[in-house]
Design a protein around this motif. Structure first.
Motif, PDB file in Angstrom:
ATOM      1  N   ARG A  24      39.644  36.830  36.556  1.00 43.94           N
ATOM      2  CA  ARG A  24      39.688  37.228  37.963  1.00 43.94           C
ATOM      3  C   ARG A  24      40.678  36.363  38.735  1.00 43.94           C
ATOM      4  NH1 ARG A  24      34.281  37.557  41.580  1.00 43.94           N
ATOM      5  NH2 ARG A  24      34.420  35.293  41.459  1.00 43.94           N
ATOM      6  N   GLU A  84      44.252  37.425  37.953  1.00 47.41           N
ATOM      7  CA  GLU A  84      44.574  38.672  38.656  1.00 47.41           C
ATOM      8  C   GLU A  84      44.875  38.422  40.128  1.00 47.41           C
ATOM      9  OE1 GLU A  84      42.122  42.088  36.162  1.00 47.41           O
ATOM     10  OE2 GLU A  84      41.061  40.963  37.724  1.00 47.41           O
ATOM     11  N   GLU A  85      44.100  37.554  40.745  1.00 47.27           N
ATOM     12  CA  GLU A  85      44.291  37.283  42.166  1.00 47.27           C
ATOM     13  C   GLU A  85      45.534  36.444  42.418  1.00 47.27           C
ATOM     14  OE1 GLU A  85      40.516  35.575  43.230  1.00 47.27           O
ATOM     15  OE2 GLU A  85      39.680  37.535  43.741  1.00 47.27           O
ATOM     16  N   LYS A 101      46.571  43.612  37.613  1.00 45.76           N
ATOM     17  CA  LYS A 101      45.339  43.968  36.934  1.00 45.76           C
ATOM     18  C   LYS A 101      45.514  43.742  35.439  1.00 45.76           C
ATOM     19  CE  LYS A 101      41.317  45.897  36.108  1.00 45.76           C
ATOM     20  NZ  LYS A 101      40.051  45.200  36.454  1.00 45.76           N
TER      21      LYS A 101
END
Length: 502
Positions: free
Chosen positions: A104, A107-108, A113
């Motif tokens: 996560r 991705e951020e 994605k």
């Protein structure tokens, strides 16, 4: 969107360390088979950041990297019993949730994605896995941004010139601690490097070889547990000492008058793990020539390898105190779990997979040195770790490199912390000495380019020594000489493929 800096979450870091302290304090009260509660406290809060601390090291990725929400594709392999690539959700398990948080965060940070496709790719499936990647790369459809395969597969792709040179990619910094120096140095050929691994692969930790010992059996034979750890710390943990401690351990438990799997032994070793003793003795299959290019080592076919083989064969076959088999791993596993073997050679994953709920109380040691003249301890990984690379048809090599660096750096600060510092060194350990031993084991990991590229050399760089052990064959030098010319020719071809301009 708000950019996340390359930071381990303060909540995760604090919770992991707090979890470790709680587990450590409760070790004396914990029964070996006690059910553990989920580590929910260790995975709270993943948005705050911390800029300092013993587990913090930043990467050098630009903070303004932004890939506009693109969906990226990573082709991995399935078949390992250890989680590495992704999990669907948090479930309270400390390693599971660290992997979830890592993905996560990546991705951020990069605004993209991550999607993973896992294809069967263990030893038995490796040819089909390589074919899947090869067909995609040769079609040039750019369907995979990153490929991540069982170690033998990554090396085969590099030899087939289907991966790009990572040293030319701006976003990967191989001076960072999440890329192990020993692998980078060993796998770089003519200044080119086509695959990488390290903290990005949980299996790089799980697959490290070590020696486990049964504490109860040791005490029953007047072997002080603390003395075993002191042997390691003093540098006296050698092959001779290891063999000496197994003497007198054999008991014919089933009363059939012969050495059999159901009996008791001082040590038990399965065939596929036996080549660990070659590397722990300071031997290597390759060395560097005057031009800095790898060639087969004289030691590989020399007297020291012959002596090591002879000593091991005497223990495995001429005496009863050590058990050796090329049959199922379940045999040696059960011997240890049922307290019928003082020592077992296995990987670190054995602690989390087979010993976490076992009743046996155990300790852990590095592989023994060849002798006291050997300065350091050495260990090698089983083949089940992952090599990561960028296929030649990747859509955006710079983006793929940034993903690799980000995954590795975040893994260093979160996943490895959860797996190594908490799960292995504390949660599954039975005493405070485990921490030092695990540090020695992980710090002694060595790589060998002949072993890495063994599939391109007919498998001989590991199978010859192992086969001699399996077949009780002491004729090492003649065995080596029969295969030397073909190995040299095949290895020269590998080197040419790696250094040739693509």
């Amino acid at each position: 969107m708000t950019k996340l800096k390359s930071r381990v979450s303060a909540g995760v870091l604090a919770a992991l360390l707090f979890s470790a302290s709680l587990l450590s304090c409760s070790d004396t009260e914990k029964q070996p088979n006690e059910t553990q509660t989920p580590d929910t406290a260790a995975t709270d809060a993943v948005t705050e950041s911390v800029d300092e601390g013993p587990y913090y090291e930043p990467d050098n990725l630009p903070e303004d990297l932004d890939y506009d929400g693109i969906t990226t594709h990573i082709l991995g392999w399935e078949g390992s019993s250890n989680i590495e690539f992704f999990v669907e959700e948090e479930d309270g398990d400390i390693v599971n949730d660290a992997i979830f948080a890592r993905n996560r965060t990546v991705e951020e940070r990069l605004n993209l994605k991550l999607t993973y496709t896992l294809v069967p790719g263990t030893y038995d499936d490796r040819a089909a896995w390589v074919k899947t990647v090869s067909q995609s790369a040769m079609a040039g459809d750019g369907s995979n941004d990153i490929v991540a395969g069982y170690s033998m597969c990554g090396a085969t792709l590099a030899n087939n010139r289907l991966l790009i040179d990572l040293t030319e990619q701006e976003h990967i910094d191989f001076d960072k601690p999440w890329w192990p120096d020993s692998l980078i140095k060993e796998a770089t050929c003519g200044g080119k490097l086509y695959f990488c691994s390290g903290d990005i692969s949980t299996n790089m930790i799980y697959m490290l070889y070590a020696i486990y010992f049964n504490k109860t059996m040791a005490q029953n034979y007047d072997i002080e547990v603390e003395s075993l750890y002191e042997l390691v710390r003093s540098g006296e943990w050698t092959l001779d000492k290891y063999i000496e401690l197994t003497e007198g351990m054999y008991v014919d438990l089933n009363g059939d008058g012969m050495k059999s799997p159901e009996d008791q032994f001082g040590s038990t070793v399965q065939g596929v793990r036996s080549d660990a003793y070659f590397f722990s003795s300071g031997l290597r299959t390759t060395t560097l020539d005057a031009d800095g290019l790898p060639v087969l080592s004289e030691d590989f076919g020399g007297e020291k390898t012959q002596e090591l083989l002879s000593r091991l064969l005497d223990c495995f076959y001429a005496k009863n105190d050590m058990f050796f088999t090329n049959d199922s791993h379940n045999i040696v596993r059960d011997q240890f779990l049922e307290s019928r073997a003082l020592f077992i050679t296995n990987d670190l994953g054995f602690a989390s997979q087979s010993l976490r709920d076992a009743t046996v109380e155990y300790g852990i040691l590095p592989l023994p040195k060849y002798d006291t003249a050997q300065e350091d301890y050495y260990t090698v990984s089983s083949f089940g770790y992952t090599l990561y690379g960028i296929p030649v048809d990747a859509r955006d090599a710079a983006m793929s490199a940034a993903i690799l660096e980000c995954l590795a750096s975040e893994s260093y600060r979160t996943v490895s912390l959860a797996l190594f510092e908490v799960a292995l060194k504390v949660k599954y350990a039975s005493d405070d000495n485990a921490s030092d031993m695990y540090d020695i084991i992980r710090g002694s990991n060595v790589f060998d380019i002949g072993r890495i590229f063994n599939d391109s050399i007919g498998g001989k760089t590991y199978s010859m020594f192992r086969s001699c052990l399996i077949n009780n064959d002491k004729s090492w030098i003649s065995t080596y000489e029969k295969n030397a010319k073909s190995m040299e020719k095949q290895f020269e071809e590998v080197v040419e493929n790696l250094i040739e301009e693509q």
